[in-house]
Design a protein around this motif. Structure first.
Motif, PDB file in Angstrom:
ATOM      1  N   UNK A  34       0.815  -1.223   0.000  1.00  0.00           N
ATOM      2  CA  UNK A  34       0.000   0.000   0.000  1.00  0.00           C
ATOM      3  C   UNK A  34       0.846   1.269   0.000  1.00  0.00           C
ATOM      4  N   UNK A  35       2.118   1.147   0.361  1.00  0.00           N
ATOM      5  CA  UNK A  35       2.981   2.320   0.503  1.00  0.00           C
ATOM      6  C   UNK A  35       3.700   2.606  -0.808  1.00  0.00           C
ATOM      7  N   UNK A  36       3.492   3.808  -1.324  1.00  0.00           N
ATOM      8  CA  UNK A  36       4.124   4.231  -2.586  1.00  0.00           C
ATOM      9  C   UNK A  36       5.549   4.738  -2.362  1.00  0.00           C
ATOM     10  N   UNK A  37       5.751   5.383  -1.219  1.00  0.00           N
ATOM     11  CA  UNK A  37       7.071   5.897  -0.865  1.00  0.00           C
ATOM     12  C   UNK A  37       7.092   6.104   0.653  1.00  0.00           C
ATOM     13  N   UNK A  38       8.292   6.191   1.194  1.00  0.00           N
ATOM     14  CA  UNK A  38       8.399   6.453   2.622  1.00  0.00           C
ATOM     15  C   UNK A  38       9.728   7.115   2.939  1.00  0.00           C
ATOM     16  N   UNK A  62      -4.729   3.718   2.535  1.00  0.00           N
ATOM     17  CA  UNK A  62      -4.591   4.082   3.950  1.00  0.00           C
ATOM     18  C   UNK A  62      -5.119   2.948   4.827  1.00  0.00           C
ATOM     19  N   UNK A  63      -6.299   2.430   4.471  1.00  0.00           N
ATOM     20  CA  UNK A  63      -6.879   1.327   5.239  1.00  0.00           C
ATOM     21  C   UNK A  63      -6.004   0.073   5.140  1.00  0.00           C
ATOM     22  N   UNK A  64      -5.529  -0.215   3.945  1.00  0.00           N
ATOM     23  CA  UNK A  64      -4.654  -1.377   3.767  1.00  0.00           C
ATOM     24  C   UNK A  64      -3.396  -1.236   4.627  1.00  0.00           C
ATOM     25  N   UNK A  68      -2.505  -3.853   7.720  1.00  0.00           N
ATOM     26  CA  UNK A  68      -1.504  -4.817   7.257  1.00  0.00           C
ATOM     27  C   UNK A  68      -0.781  -5.442   8.456  1.00  0.00           C
ATOM     28  N   UNK A  69      -0.502  -6.737   8.434  1.00  0.00           N
ATOM     29  CA  UNK A  69       0.180  -7.399   9.557  1.00  0.00           C
ATOM     30  C   UNK A  69       1.525  -6.767   9.938  1.00  0.00           C
TER      31      UNK A  69
END
Length: 136
Positions: A34-38, A62-64, A68-69
């Motif tokens: 779900x994360x495009x960048x960080x 955002x929900x994912x 997420x575990x």
């Protein structure tokens, strides 16, 4: 695009090993689908020690991210290490209901995870978009 930010200050008794493990978990979160960048780095001048941004495409992402575990595991490990925590969101979404929609996702996240509620309530200081009033 949503930039979900996390600002934190660690408790004084956190060991370097605990911090390194938490940092590794935050980097794992950055590699979630779900994360495009960080970005994770030290914060200066605003009363927090560390800041992490996670770029999310939309509210579905955002929900994912929230559920997420890897995120759940990180919350379980890192929240007890924090003296001060603030979550916030920056977006280019023009929807005037955006803040309410984020608040609803956070409330839903807490409703589905009583252990998370306990951990958040135990924080000495917690503000921002994940600090839902009326927990528990």
């Amino acid at each position: 695009m949503i930039y979900h930010g996390n600002r934190l200050t660690l408790k004084k008794d956190v060991t370097s090993e605990q911090f390194e493990q938490a940092l590794a978990m935050w980097h794992e979160q950055g590699r979630m689908p779900a994360v495009e960048s960080y970005f994770i780095g030290r914060e200066y001048g605003a009363g927090f020690e560390w800041n992490a941004f996670f770029g999310l495409k939309d509210l579905d992402a955002y929900w994912e991210y929230l559920t997420h575990p890897l995120h759940t595991r990180s919350e379980r490990f890192a929240l007890p290490l924090m003296e001060k925590f603030e979550a916030y969101d920056i977006t280019d979404d023009p929807d005037p209901d955006f803040p309410a929609k984020v608040a609803e996702l956070q409330k839903r996240h807490y409703a589905e995870d009583p252990e998370l509620v306990r951990l958040v309530q135990a924080l000495p200081s917690h503000t921002g978009s994940s600090a839902v009033p009326g927990l528990g």
